[in-house]
Design an enzyme around this catalytic site. Structure first.
Site, mmCIF file in Angstrom:
data_model
loop_
_atom_site.group_PDB
_atom_site.id
_atom_site.type_symbol
_atom_site.label_atom_id
_atom_site.label_comp_id
_atom_site.label_asym_id
_atom_site.label_seq_id
_atom_site.Cartn_x
_atom_site.Cartn_y
_atom_site.Cartn_z
ATOM 1 N N PRO A 10 0.789 -1.228 0.000
ATOM 2 C CA PRO A 10 0.000 0.000 0.000
ATOM 3 C C PRO A 10 0.822 1.279 0.000
ATOM 4 C CG PRO A 10 -0.925 -1.562 1.549
ATOM 5 C CD PRO A 10 0.335 -2.176 1.018
ATOM 6 N N ASN A 11 0.358 2.222 -0.797
ATOM 7 C CA ASN A 11 0.874 3.593 -0.878
ATOM 8 C C ASN A 11 2.185 3.731 -1.637
ATOM 9 O OD1 ASN A 11 -1.300 4.774 0.685
ATOM 10 N ND2 ASN A 11 -0.404 3.689 2.421
ATOM 11 N N ARG A 18 4.856 11.197 -2.372
ATOM 12 C CA ARG A 18 4.454 10.993 -0.976
ATOM 13 C C ARG A 18 5.657 11.231 -0.064
ATOM 14 N NH1 ARG A 18 4.337 4.985 1.588
ATOM 15 N NH2 ARG A 18 3.566 5.502 3.658
ATOM 16 N N TYR A 23 10.727 9.176 1.830
ATOM 17 C CA TYR A 23 10.817 8.085 0.867
ATOM 18 C C TYR A 23 11.649 8.408 -0.377
ATOM 19 C CZ TYR A 23 7.135 6.143 3.747
ATOM 20 O OH TYR A 23 6.424 5.651 4.804
ATOM 21 N N ASN A 74 8.222 -5.402 -0.142
ATOM 22 C CA ASN A 74 8.093 -4.219 0.701
ATOM 23 C C ASN A 74 6.605 -4.100 1.008
ATOM 24 O OD1 ASN A 74 7.763 -1.731 1.807
ATOM 25 N ND2 ASN A 74 9.053 -0.641 0.331
ATOM 26 N N ALA A 77 2.851 -0.448 5.163
ATOM 27 C CA ALA A 77 2.395 -0.520 6.557
ATOM 28 C C ALA A 77 1.823 -1.893 6.934
ATOM 29 C CB ALA A 77 1.366 0.575 6.819
ATOM 30 N N GLU A 98 12.736 -9.002 2.989
ATOM 31 C CA GLU A 98 11.898 -7.849 3.361
ATOM 32 C C GLU A 98 12.693 -6.564 3.069
ATOM 33 O OE1 GLU A 98 11.152 -7.935 7.567
ATOM 34 O OE2 GLU A 98 10.042 -6.045 7.561
ATOM 35 N N HIS A 100 12.551 -2.208 3.052
ATOM 36 C CA HIS A 100 11.892 -0.931 3.363
ATOM 37 C C HIS A 100 12.779 0.198 2.904
ATOM 38 C CE1 HIS A 100 8.902 -3.040 5.735
ATOM 39 N NE2 HIS A 100 9.896 -3.757 6.217
ATOM 40 N N ARG A 107 11.584 5.505 13.167
ATOM 41 C CA ARG A 107 10.409 6.350 12.931
ATOM 42 C C ARG A 107 9.398 6.117 14.057
ATOM 43 N NH1 ARG A 107 8.525 5.362 7.060
ATOM 44 N NH2 ARG A 107 7.264 7.203 7.537
#
Ligand code: SME
Length: 285
Positions: A10-11, A18, A23, A74, A77, A98, A100, A107
């Site tokens: 998502p996103n 964004r 990012y 990735n 969330a 994984e 990110h 964060r």
């Protein structure tokens, strides 16, 4: 050909616009293109999916499970709470990495926890695009180590050297030296012939790794006074000792025409290969 799926959750479709301070400015299309180009040079084929829907990510994993030999994911969330995505990764039973873009550990507190971490063999966080590229190298390396293991078990030192060279384009020169008395003798290599077919223990990067009985990575050979030049194109080098018990009986030496080509992943993979070679050589000798 190695085949991996690259899944973005998502996103991630909004990459570039964004929160660019978190990012970065690279768009998803650019990230996908860069990743694909890198994979092509590594002789890997990729299939990509980005979706904002948990179920679509899961369906894609299921659909691709027979085609793919590895997963790069990735989850956005979903990382922090999606047990169904976690279970899907476990269910397809493929090596998974994984990734990110940002450093999720630095964060908000909710991002520090990953429910997919235990089903992914490796994670790269806070490295942006590089994390995806390193994930490809990692997956590729897993298979290389397996191939070398099978090959070494049959006594195939020469073939093992060829596998390492052919599967990893950044490995420009790959050789195995064997200890003979107080020297290293070149046993097998792929690449240009070298003037250093015999190296005294303690001399050069090779001799230093044998003397110290530990792997050495040199990011910039020009800056290392120990370096014995083999080719003017060489920019970086890794030397990994081959052990029989506690004793160094040889080593894998790899040169790259790229500077700073070798990372912890290369070291870990090559140490696994060295273990297989050590077993084969030690048993034979
Ligand atoms: N660079 C090595 C010598 C061997 S060639 O790289 C093949 C060294 O410094 O020990």
């Amino acid at each position: 050909m190695d085949r991996y799926v690259v899944i973005n959750g998502p996103n991630l479709n909004l990459l570039g616009e964004r929160e660019p301070e978190v990012y970065g400015t690279l768009t998803l299309v650019e990230l996908t293109e860069e990743t694909r180009k890198f994979a092509e040079n590594m002789d890997c084929e990729l299939r990509f999916l980005q979706s904002n829907h948990e179920g679509e990510l899961i369906d894609f994993l299921h659909e691709q499970r027979k085609w793919a030999s590895g997963v790069i994911i990735n989850p956005g969330a979903l990382t922090h709470y999606s047990y169904s995505l976690r279970d899907a990764i476990a269910a397809v039973n493929l090596p998974a990495v994984e990734v990110h873009l940002s450093n999720i550990l630095e964060r908000e507190a909710f991002r520090a926890r990953s429910v997919v971490q235990d089903v992914c063999g490796k994670r790269y966080i806070g490295m942006g695009l590089r994390g995806y590229l390193r994930a490809i190298e990692h997956l590729k390396g897993l298979k290389t180590a397996t191939l070398v293991e099978a090959c070494a078990a049959e006594g195939g030192i020469e073939e093992s050297v060829r596998i390492l060279h052919d599967r990893h384009p950044k490995y420009t020169w790959v050789g195995v030296y064997l200890v003979e008395g107080d020297e290293l003798h070149l046993s097998s290599f792929v690449g240009s012939p070298t003037p250093h077919e015999r190296i005294a223990i303690g001399e050069g990067i090779c001799g230093a790794a044998a003397a110290q009985a530990e792997s050495i990575i040199v990011a910039d050979v020009a800056a290392d006074p120990r370096y014995l030049a083999c080719s003017i194109e060489t920019k970086s080098e890794i030397v990994v000792p081959i052990f029989w018990g506690e004793m160094v009986i040889g080593e894998i030496d790899i040169d790259s025409d790229l500077s700073n080509a070798f990372h912890e992943d290369d070291k870990a993979m090559l140490e696994t290969c060295a273990k297989s070679l050590g077993l084969a050589l030690g048993t034979a000798g």
